[in-house]
Design a protein around this motif. Structure first.
Motif: not given
Length: 136
Positions: A87, A90, A129, A132, A136
């Motif tokens: 996490f 990335t 970004d 994600i 998440y």
């Protein structure tokens, strides 16, 4: 007392190995063989870019920065709640890609379309970004 002046060079020694035509230390004038240089720090004798251009680029970069702060806060909360090992790296990778492209936009401010292309391209990794961090 004497003063020694250095000759102003038009290219650094590293310019031969740099991508995108290299970096230039001073402008060489119109019609020179260095016209392929895309990125350079503005020299003192460069004409100033228009105020509207600088303002628009600065507002775009501010929007990118504020969005990145939101992603960072969300990621901070997620990491303390328990996140996978991939996490943070990335998010950092895509965030740094976005910052690098935005920096390139400001270094190419004297080009007609390249700064806008780079700012558009810097929005892409930041959008990834955001996705994600939100999903998440």
């Amino acid at each position: 007392m004497t003063t020694v002046e250095k000759d102003r060079t038009t290219r650094t020694e590293a310019a031969a190995i740099m991508p995108f035509g290299g970096w230039e230390s001073t402008p060489t004038g119109a019609g020179s063989p260095d016209d392929e240089t895309l990125f350079r720090f503005p020299a003192p004798d460069d004409p100033a870019p228009s105020t509207a251009r600088v303002l628009a680029m600065a507002l775009w970069a501010a929007g990118l920065g504020l969005t990145a702060i939101g992603v960072g806060i969300t990621a901070f909360v997620t990491v303390f709640g328990g996140a996978a090992f991939w996490f943070v790296p990335t998010l950092a990778l895509f965030g740094l890609m976005s910052v690098g492209l935005a920096v390139g936009a400001f270094l190419s401010i004297h080009r007609p379309f390249l700064p806008w292309l780079l700012l558009v391209c810097s929005t892409g990794p930041l959008a990834i970004d955001v996705l994600i961090a939100a999903l998440y």
